[in-house]
Design a protein around this motif. Structure first.
Motif, PDB file in Angstrom:
ATOM      1  N   GLU A   1      25.154  15.122 -16.457  1.00  0.00           N
ATOM      2  CA  GLU A   1      24.863  15.626 -17.802  1.00  0.00           C
ATOM      3  C   GLU A   1      26.101  15.493 -18.677  1.00  0.00           C
ATOM      4  O   GLU A   1      27.220  15.637 -18.199  1.00  0.00           O
ATOM      5  N   SER A   2      25.878  15.252 -19.973  1.00  0.00           N
ATOM      6  CA  SER A   2      27.027  15.135 -20.874  1.00  0.00           C
ATOM      7  C   SER A   2      27.498  16.520 -21.271  1.00  0.00           C
ATOM      8  O   SER A   2      26.702  17.423 -21.524  1.00  0.00           O
ATOM      9  N   ILE A   3      28.830  16.684 -21.347  1.00  0.00           N
ATOM     10  CA  ILE A   3      29.405  17.991 -21.703  1.00  0.00           C
ATOM     11  C   ILE A   3      29.472  18.093 -23.221  1.00  0.00           C
ATOM     12  O   ILE A   3      29.998  17.202 -23.891  1.00  0.00           O
TER      13      ILE A   3
ATOM     14  N   GLN B   1      32.556  24.509 -13.936  1.00  0.00           N
ATOM     15  CA  GLN B   1      31.306  24.186 -14.630  1.00  0.00           C
ATOM     16  C   GLN B   1      31.319  22.738 -15.098  1.00  0.00           C
ATOM     17  O   GLN B   1      30.311  22.045 -15.025  1.00  0.00           O
ATOM     18  N   LYS B   2      32.492  22.287 -15.563  1.00  0.00           N
ATOM     19  CA  LYS B   2      32.605  20.904 -16.040  1.00  0.00           C
ATOM     20  C   LYS B   2      32.359  19.931 -14.907  1.00  0.00           C
ATOM     21  O   LYS B   2      31.674  18.925 -15.072  1.00  0.00           O
ATOM     22  N   ARG B   3      32.945  20.260 -13.737  1.00  0.00           N
ATOM     23  CA  ARG B   3      32.774  19.381 -12.571  1.00  0.00           C
ATOM     24  C   ARG B   3      31.312  19.311 -12.176  1.00  0.00           C
ATOM     25  O   ARG B   3      30.795  18.242 -11.871  1.00  0.00           O
ATOM     26  N   LYS B   4      30.635  20.471 -12.240  1.00  0.00           N
ATOM     27  CA  LYS B   4      29.220  20.516 -11.842  1.00  0.00           C
ATOM     28  C   LYS B   4      28.395  19.666 -12.795  1.00  0.00           C
ATOM     29  O   LYS B   4      27.522  18.913 -12.388  1.00  0.00           O
TER      30      LYS B   4
END
Lengths: 167, 103
Positions: free
Chosen positions: A94-96, A85-88
């Motif tokens: 988008e900022s995590i 999900q972080k990679r996507k």
């Protein structure tokens, strides 16, 4: 090629599917991480709670561990998202959003909650109150009393301590 | 894994450790009421800093450290720590035990 059966081989002999299972896992990283998660959950189920129920549970944990046992509280920065999900999100630009993950355990059960930037101050205050109320077994050292007792010792001329204390 | 004796050193090094690697650094607190012992641990899975105590005054200092970590972790490692209540006062004034800030 047939391997001689021993006590470690499955009864009925090796089947082709048994050899394939490790390869199926390595097939996609996501499947592997999900498998690991499932195994972890079987061993220790961690309950994710909202802020207030977490604080209530934490209080009861402290109360239960008064006679014996420990309470561990862990703080960690986390986005609560898997690597995929972080990679996507990062590839989409988008900022995590990161949160503070708080876990508490008394070796019997584990509870957790996550606190964002907006509610961390309110949580911090309630959390500090709980700690203050329960960490009562720690020694209280009063310097004034120590000063008086060492001065009295000096006046009497009897010193039990071999090291002279500088005040 | 060595226990750090100085509180200030523990705080400085643990904040440094967190800022160097905010993703993997965690702060653990272990409290045993039956023994009256408190142990703090900050680790990034490569280096580990520990602090143990049985003093109530250290518990009060720990609360300030809790606030620091909450702010760092919730808002991000780049947050200005002087915003945290009491941290700036601690840094600018010399800490005198037993005396209040306003005299």
């Amino acid at each position: 090629m047939h391997r001689p059966p021993n006590k470690f081989s499955p009864p009925g002999g090796f089947r082709r599917a048994d050899h394939q299972i490790p390869y199926l896992l390595c097939d996609s990283r996501e499947k592997k991480s999900l498998q690991c998660l499932r195994i972890c959950k079987e061993y220790s189920s961690e309950v994710l709670l909202q802020l207030d129920p977490f604080l209530n549970e934490l209080t009861s944990m402290f109360e239960k561990s008064k006679e014996k046992g420990s309470v561990w509280v862990t703080l960690k920065r986390s986005s609560l998202k898997s690597k995929l999900q972080k990679r996507k999100l990062s590839s989409a630009g988008e900022s995590i959003e990161y949160r503070c993950l708080i876990r508490a355990t008394d070796a019997k059960k584990t509870i957790s909650t996550s606190v964002g930037a907006k509610d961390h101050q309110r949580f911090q205050a309630s959390y500090a109150t709980i700690l203050k109320a329960h960490m009562t077994a720690l020694k209280k050292r009063e310097r004034k009393d120590r000063k008086k007792s060492t001065e009295a010792e000096k006046k009497q001329g009897t010193s039990t301590t071999t090291k002279p204390k500088k005040l | 894994m060595v226990y750090i004796v100085s509180w200030d050193e523990f705080v400085d090094r643990s904040v440094q450790l967190f800022k160097a690697d905010p993703e993997s650094t965690r702060y653990v607190v272990k409290y045993r009421h039956c023994d009256g012992k408190l142990v703090l641990k900050v680790t990034d899975n490569k280096e580990c800093l520990k602090f143990k105590t049985d003093q109530a005054q250290e518990a009060r200092k720990m609360e300030k450290l809790n606030n620091i970590f909450f702010t760092l972790m919730a808002r991000g490692p780049d947050v200005d720590l002087s915003e945290v209540n009491g941290k700036e006062q601690m840094e600018t004034q010399s800490v005198k035990k037993g005396s209040g800030r306003k005299q």
